[in-house]
Design an enzyme around this catalytic site. Structure first.
Site, PDB file in Angstrom:
ATOM      1  N   ASP A 167       0.848  -1.196   0.000  1.00 25.31           N
ATOM      2  CA  ASP A 167       0.000   0.000   0.000  1.00 25.31           C
ATOM      3  C   ASP A 167       0.887   1.251   0.000  1.00 25.31           C
ATOM      4  O   ASP A 167       2.042   1.195   0.440  1.00 25.31           O
ATOM      5  CB  ASP A 167      -0.883   0.027   1.255  1.00 25.31           C
ATOM      6  CG  ASP A 167      -1.803  -1.177   1.313  1.00 25.31           C
ATOM      7  OD1 ASP A 167      -2.124  -1.727   0.254  1.00 25.31           O
ATOM      8  OD2 ASP A 167      -2.175  -1.560   2.441  1.00 25.31           O
TER       9      ASP A 167
HETATM   10  N1  URA Z   1      -1.086  -5.954   4.087  1.00 29.74           N
HETATM   11  C1  URA Z   1      -1.612  -4.712   4.031  1.00 29.74           C
HETATM   12  O1  URA Z   1      -2.642  -4.440   4.634  1.00 29.74           O
HETATM   13  N2  URA Z   1      -0.959  -3.782   3.298  1.00 29.74           N
HETATM   14  C2  URA Z   1       0.195  -4.032   2.641  1.00 29.74           C
HETATM   15  O2  URA Z   1       0.737  -3.119   1.999  1.00 29.74           O
HETATM   16  C3  URA Z   1       0.727  -5.323   2.714  1.00 29.74           C
HETATM   17  C4  URA Z   1       0.062  -6.267   3.435  1.00 29.74           C
END
Ligand code: URA
Length: 238
Positions: free
Chosen positions: A106
């Site tokens: 993310d």
């Molecule tokens: N889980 C999440 O919630 N976000 C990420 O970026 C990776 C794993």
């Protein structure tokens, strides 16, 4: 042996179009073993080839495998919309070589991200069948409780998943931090699992993929390095 002409070699390494690479060569910008080579039809052996372009040394690589310590506010998508894209942190040649992230983090998640231009590698690493464990350090809004860890280990139901998703392992690091290992890579998985278990993820950092750790790579946020064969072997170490 695969004989590639020098212009194609440069193009394959991401230095621009074939026409542009020819110009660089005929203009005397390329050296091999210290000697300027102006013949774009030359076919140097690519194995172990080191060349100099604009006085900078490059090693020929059929494919590149890269580890990046991703900073926050960077998007992994091909067409970033709200933040700069992850390729903006890497030399321009990598975009020309069509380097892509292996899976996504993310925009606000930091830590270890792999990138490559080897489609088979990207596919194999992203395949759910591969079960590559990924270790995250998650900060929580509410205090970590034994019940939280139990729920994450037993599995929590996410609304668009048919079966509960469970952590492979999970441990308390501090009153507001856990380490959690996941084998799947579902959308926002850590954040959604924490929410489903009644807490909230306030920060997330990926610290290892298989046996490859950010710590061993020694990368500061925003730094990257090539992954060599010994690093790649660690990716299948559980
Ligand atoms: N889980 C999440 O919630 N976000 C990420 O970026 C990776 C794993």
């Amino acid at each position: 042996m695969n004989k590639m002409t020098l212009d194609r070699i440069l193009q394959s390494q991401g230095f621009g179009t074939r026409k542009w690479c020819r110009e660089l060569i005929t203009d005397g910008e390329v050296r091999i073993a210290g000697e300027v080579c102006t013949d774009y039809r030359a076919t140097p052996d690519t194995s172990g080839l080191v060349f100099t372009l604009f006085d900078e040394e490059w090693v020929y690589r059929e494919h590149v495998y890269i580890a990046l310590n991703k900073p926050p506010d960077i998007e992994c998508s091909r067409k970033p919309s709200h933040h700069p894209g992850v390729l903006s942190l890497l030399p321009e040649q990598f975009s020309w070589r069509d380097v892509q992230p292996v899976g996504r983090l993310d925009h606000d998640t930091t830590g270890l991200l792999l990138l490559s231009d080897d489609g088979a590698f990207i596919h194999a690493q992203s395949s759910p069948k591969k079960h590559v464990p990924k270790l995250y350090l998650a900060s929580t809004h509410d205090p970590v409780t034994p019940e939280l860890l139990t729920q994450l280990m037993n599995g929590v139901k996410l609304h668009d998943e048919p079966a509960p998703l469970a952590a492979q392992s999970c441990s308390m690091v501090s009153s507001h931090q856990i380490e959690i290992v996941l084998e799947q890579g579902k959308y926002h998985q850590v954040k959604r699992m924490l929410a489903a278990a009644g807490n909230h993820c306030s920060a997330l950092r990926r610290i290892a993929i298989g046996g490859l750790t950010l710590e061993a790579l020694g990368l500061e946020e925003g730094e990257w390095c090539y992954l060599e064969a010994d690093h790649l072997a660690l990716l299948s170490d559980k």
